[in-house]
Design a protein around this motif. Structure first.
Motif, mmCIF file in Angstrom:
data_model
loop_
_atom_site.group_PDB
_atom_site.id
_atom_site.type_symbol
_atom_site.label_atom_id
_atom_site.label_comp_id
_atom_site.label_asym_id
_atom_site.label_seq_id
_atom_site.Cartn_x
_atom_site.Cartn_y
_atom_site.Cartn_z
ATOM 1 N N LEU A 197 0.852 -1.186 0.000
ATOM 2 C CA LEU A 197 0.000 0.000 0.000
ATOM 3 C C LEU A 197 0.890 1.239 0.000
ATOM 4 C CD1 LEU A 197 -3.082 0.440 0.075
ATOM 5 C CD2 LEU A 197 -2.886 0.744 2.546
ATOM 6 N N PHE A 198 0.533 2.208 -0.830
ATOM 7 C CA PHE A 198 1.283 3.456 -0.906
ATOM 8 C C PHE A 198 0.363 4.600 -0.512
ATOM 9 C CE2 PHE A 198 3.752 6.845 -2.747
ATOM 10 C CZ PHE A 198 5.047 6.401 -2.577
ATOM 11 N N ASP A 199 0.891 5.558 0.211
ATOM 12 C CA ASP A 199 0.084 6.706 0.680
ATOM 13 C C ASP A 199 -1.150 6.236 1.444
ATOM 14 O OD1 ASP A 199 1.851 8.413 -0.556
ATOM 15 O OD2 ASP A 199 0.600 8.793 -2.303
ATOM 16 N N HIS A 237 14.743 15.544 -7.159
ATOM 17 C CA HIS A 237 13.811 15.876 -8.252
ATOM 18 C C HIS A 237 12.415 16.150 -7.728
ATOM 19 C CE1 HIS A 237 16.746 13.416 -10.810
ATOM 20 N NE2 HIS A 237 16.691 14.572 -11.417
ATOM 21 N N HIS A 238 12.143 15.633 -6.527
ATOM 22 C CA HIS A 238 10.760 15.604 -6.031
ATOM 23 C C HIS A 238 10.835 15.570 -4.502
ATOM 24 C CE1 HIS A 238 6.639 14.407 -5.576
ATOM 25 N NE2 HIS A 238 6.755 13.111 -5.809
ATOM 26 N N ALA A 239 9.940 16.277 -3.849
ATOM 27 C CA ALA A 239 10.010 16.390 -2.384
ATOM 28 C C ALA A 239 9.279 15.274 -1.650
ATOM 29 C CB ALA A 239 9.440 17.745 -1.948
ATOM 30 N N GLU A 240 8.538 14.421 -2.361
ATOM 31 C CA GLU A 240 7.799 13.376 -1.650
ATOM 32 C C GLU A 240 8.796 12.427 -0.968
ATOM 33 O OE1 GLU A 240 4.693 11.377 -3.864
ATOM 34 O OE2 GLU A 240 3.794 10.624 -2.016
ATOM 35 N N GLN A 241 8.397 11.970 0.196
ATOM 36 C CA GLN A 241 9.343 11.313 1.105
ATOM 37 C C GLN A 241 9.892 9.981 0.611
ATOM 38 O OE1 GLN A 241 6.525 12.836 1.781
ATOM 39 N NE2 GLN A 241 6.580 13.935 3.720
ATOM 40 N N ASP A 242 9.215 9.326 -0.329
ATOM 41 C CA ASP A 242 9.773 8.061 -0.820
ATOM 42 C C ASP A 242 11.068 8.290 -1.608
ATOM 43 O OD1 ASP A 242 7.952 9.283 -2.619
ATOM 44 O OD2 ASP A 242 7.826 7.470 -3.822
ATOM 45 N N HIS A 243 11.321 9.543 -1.994
ATOM 46 C CA HIS A 243 12.586 9.885 -2.674
ATOM 47 C C HIS A 243 13.443 10.853 -1.870
ATOM 48 C CE1 HIS A 243 10.607 7.850 -5.863
ATOM 49 N NE2 HIS A 243 9.624 8.727 -5.841
ATOM 50 N N SER A 244 12.803 11.652 -1.060
ATOM 51 C CA SER A 244 13.557 12.668 -0.322
ATOM 52 C C SER A 244 13.837 12.260 1.128
ATOM 53 C CB SER A 244 12.775 13.996 -0.301
ATOM 54 O OG SER A 244 11.603 13.851 0.488
ATOM 55 N N VAL A 278 4.196 16.268 -12.214
ATOM 56 C CA VAL A 278 4.308 14.821 -12.430
ATOM 57 C C VAL A 278 4.870 14.193 -11.159
ATOM 58 C CG1 VAL A 278 4.509 14.778 -14.931
ATOM 59 C CG2 VAL A 278 6.544 15.141 -13.605
ATOM 60 N N HIS A 279 4.217 14.364 -10.083
ATOM 61 C CA HIS A 279 2.829 14.693 -9.927
ATOM 62 C C HIS A 279 2.599 15.764 -8.857
ATOM 63 C CE1 HIS A 279 2.521 12.103 -6.159
ATOM 64 N NE2 HIS A 279 3.731 11.927 -6.612
ATOM 65 N N TRP A 280 3.661 16.391 -8.382
ATOM 66 C CA TRP A 280 3.522 17.519 -7.461
ATOM 67 C C TRP A 280 3.959 18.781 -8.206
ATOM 68 C CZ3 TRP A 280 5.665 16.269 -1.804
ATOM 69 C CH2 TRP A 280 4.836 15.334 -1.197
ATOM 70 N N CYS A 290 12.370 10.690 -12.332
ATOM 71 C CA CYS A 290 11.726 10.506 -11.028
ATOM 72 C C CYS A 290 10.384 9.778 -11.204
ATOM 73 C CB CYS A 290 11.609 11.819 -10.270
ATOM 74 S SG CYS A 290 11.420 11.546 -8.490
ATOM 75 N N ASP A 291 9.294 10.276 -10.633
ATOM 76 C CA ASP A 291 8.019 9.546 -10.744
ATOM 77 C C ASP A 291 7.512 9.456 -12.196
ATOM 78 O OD1 ASP A 291 7.780 9.047 -8.039
ATOM 79 O OD2 ASP A 291 6.369 10.682 -7.666
ATOM 80 N N PHE A 292 7.794 10.476 -12.975
ATOM 81 C CA PHE A 292 7.356 10.566 -14.374
ATOM 82 C C PHE A 292 7.826 9.287 -15.107
ATOM 83 C CE2 PHE A 292 7.811 13.810 -18.141
ATOM 84 C CZ PHE A 292 6.571 13.447 -18.621
ATOM 85 N N ARG A 335 -1.096 1.644 -14.189
ATOM 86 C CA ARG A 335 -1.671 1.758 -12.847
ATOM 87 C C ARG A 335 -1.114 3.000 -12.157
ATOM 88 N NH1 ARG A 335 -3.295 -1.754 -8.412
ATOM 89 N NH2 ARG A 335 -3.471 -3.499 -9.841
ATOM 90 N N TYR A 336 0.193 3.182 -12.289
ATOM 91 C CA TYR A 336 0.856 4.319 -11.644
ATOM 92 C C TYR A 336 0.358 5.642 -12.229
ATOM 93 C CZ TYR A 336 4.708 6.786 -9.429
ATOM 94 O OH TYR A 336 5.435 7.625 -8.648
ATOM 95 N N PHE A 337 0.275 5.676 -13.567
ATOM 96 C CA PHE A 337 -0.238 6.865 -14.246
ATOM 97 C C PHE A 337 -1.668 7.157 -13.773
ATOM 98 C CE2 PHE A 337 -2.927 8.632 -17.546
ATOM 99 C CZ PHE A 337 -2.234 9.762 -17.932
ATOM 100 N N SER A 391 12.246 6.764 -10.988
ATOM 101 C CA SER A 391 12.543 6.504 -9.579
ATOM 102 C C SER A 391 11.799 5.295 -9.032
ATOM 103 C CB SER A 391 12.203 7.736 -8.744
ATOM 104 O OG SER A 391 10.831 8.035 -8.891
ATOM 105 N N HIS A 392 10.870 4.756 -9.809
ATOM 106 C CA HIS A 392 10.187 3.509 -9.433
ATOM 107 C C HIS A 392 10.208 2.570 -10.640
ATOM 108 C CE1 HIS A 392 8.375 5.235 -5.796
ATOM 109 N NE2 HIS A 392 7.914 6.240 -6.514
ATOM 110 N N GLY A 393 10.484 1.299 -10.386
ATOM 111 C CA GLY A 393 10.424 0.307 -11.452
ATOM 112 C C GLY A 393 11.663 0.309 -12.327
HETATM 113 FE FE1 FEO Z 1 5.613 11.113 -5.748
HETATM 114 FE FE2 FEO Z 1 7.446 8.327 -5.832
HETATM 115 O O1 FEO Z 1 6.747 9.868 -5.104
#
Ligand code: FEO
Length: 393
Positions: free
Chosen positions: A22-24, A76-83, A143-145, A162-164, A188-190, A219-221
């Motif tokens: 589960l994410f988020d 590239h992105h401030a969301e915590q899974d990368h930052s 993409v997406h913040w 990154c997420d893009f 699914r991610y998109f 950054s994923h996959g």
């Molecule tokens: Fe928007 Fe992979 O974090």
């Protein structure tokens, strides 16, 4: 996993999260995910692009044990899974500069409480020299913040997105090997996080395509060594026209709504409309989101609970409204025992969907012949609308 070489001076680092489901606290991850980080060793400077989810920070710190100096950390992105591992990295490399987009700077400060003096904001198109390698920053907002950016390694033609273009997929493969599997994971991610921003994503796709790209490193996959695979997929998903597809999320309590759904699905299938039927009591909500990427019509099926729709249907309607798919038509079918306001209530829940509401069909008790005739009429109406718009399956 250990660090893996991509090209001379360019390495994959990161963590594969096989068991995350589960994410988020929202998004199902049937295939786990990965948090990819990339290390670029230039002749003069070294940069690390993104970090990993703090739950797996030990993996990244282990991979960096032999790296004495880090001059730059790119967020590239401030969301915590990368930052999320940046504070730990700044403790290990106190002289490193943290690079963000201008919007990212404030967001990193807000989320991670990193001192402003550590952060260097870069403008769109700025180039960071690492000696024999140059990293160009490309602002790719939403993409997406709002702060998201990509970077492009000019000498190696690698886009770090990154997420893009990412996919939630745990794998040992550095590059895509099973395209069908990655296609579904990326879609699914998109669907779950990118779809609400289709117009700006269209601009971002065009923007990154102005560069010669040999590899897309998300950054994923897995990475894409045939970038057209994912770029073509994105162009299909962000296209303005939906497909000849109907999505029917529904709930049934005593079988009436289910009977109606099954009848409508069959009637639509006879008219060569592709239909996806989802029982919301058991469905993976990510599968519903995937189907919404292409759908032209949504038909919501619900029994009546205390005059209104079933709570699971409320959740699905809220989600569809939030994801803003390119739907053109909507309808409601279902049942009630003595009175109902489900049509008005559901219609009021989907203001973001700029849809034409087609005549709903509600039956009292178990559906009778007249209800099936009304469903036949709805199927004809939907098929005709799709045909008028020349929608393809
Ligand atoms: Fe928007 Fe992979 O974090």
């Amino acid at each position: 996993m250990k660090t893996r070489k991509i090209k001379e001076g360019v390495y994959w680092l990161g963590a594969v999260d096989w068991d995350r489901r589960l994410f988020d606290s929202l998004i199902p991850l049937p295939d786990g995910t990965s948090y990819n980080s990339y290390l670029i060793k230039g002749s003069e400077k070294t940069a690390l692009l993104d970090t990993v989810d703090p739950t797996m920070e030990d993996v990244l710190m282990f991979q960096l044990e032999g790296v004495e100096t880090l001059d730059y950390i790119v967020a590239h992105h401030a969301e915590q899974d990368h930052s999320g591992t940046i504070p730990k990295l700044l403790a290990k490399y106190p002289d490193a500069k943290l690079i963000t987009s201008p919007k990212g700077k404030g967001m990193i400060i807000d989320h991670l409480h990193i001192p402003e003096s550590k952060i260097m904001a870069v403008e769109d198109g700025a180039v960071l020299s690492l000696g024999n390698k140059n990293l160009e920053f490309i602002h790719t907002p939403w993409v997406h913040w709002p702060e998201t950016m990509s970077s492009y390694l000019q000498e190696d033609n690698i886009l770090f997105s990154c997420d893009f273009f990412g996919s939630h997929l745990a794998t040992t493969d550095l590059y895509v090997t099973d395209e069908a599997r990655v296609y579904e994971a990326a879609k699914r991610y998109f669907a779950e996080i990118m779809m609400p921003f289709r117009p700006i994503i269209k601009k971002n796709v065009a923007k990154v395509m102005s560069h010669k790209i040999e590899v897309i490193a998300p950054s994923h996959g897995p990475m894409y060594d045939k970038p057209n695979f994912i770029i073509n997929a994105y162009q299909d998903w962000i296209a303005d026209e939906p497909k000849n597809v109907v999505v029917i999320p529904y709930i049934s309590m005593h079988g009436s709504t289910k009977k109606m759904v099954e009848y409508l699905v069959s009637a639509l299938a006879e008219k060569r409309v592709t239909v996806y039927q989802f029982d919301l009591a058991v469905t993976d909500i990510g599968k519903l989101a995937i189907a919404l990427v292409d759908a032209a019509t949504i038909v919501i099926g619900t029994p009546t609970v205390h005059v209104g729709p079933h709570p699971n249907v409320v959740y699905a309607a809220y989600l569809a409204n939030a994801l803003r798919p390119k739907l053109k038509f909507a309808s409601i079918i279902g049942s009630y025992g003595w009175s109902t306001k489900v049509v008005d209530q559901i219609a009021g829940m989907i203001p973001n969907l700029k849809v034409e509401i087609l005549d709903p069909v509600l039956c009292k008790g178990f559906p009778a012949e007249t209800d099936f005739q009304a469903l036949d009429k709805l199927a004809v109406n939907i098929a005709n609308k799709h045909e008028q718009h020349h929608l393809k399956n």
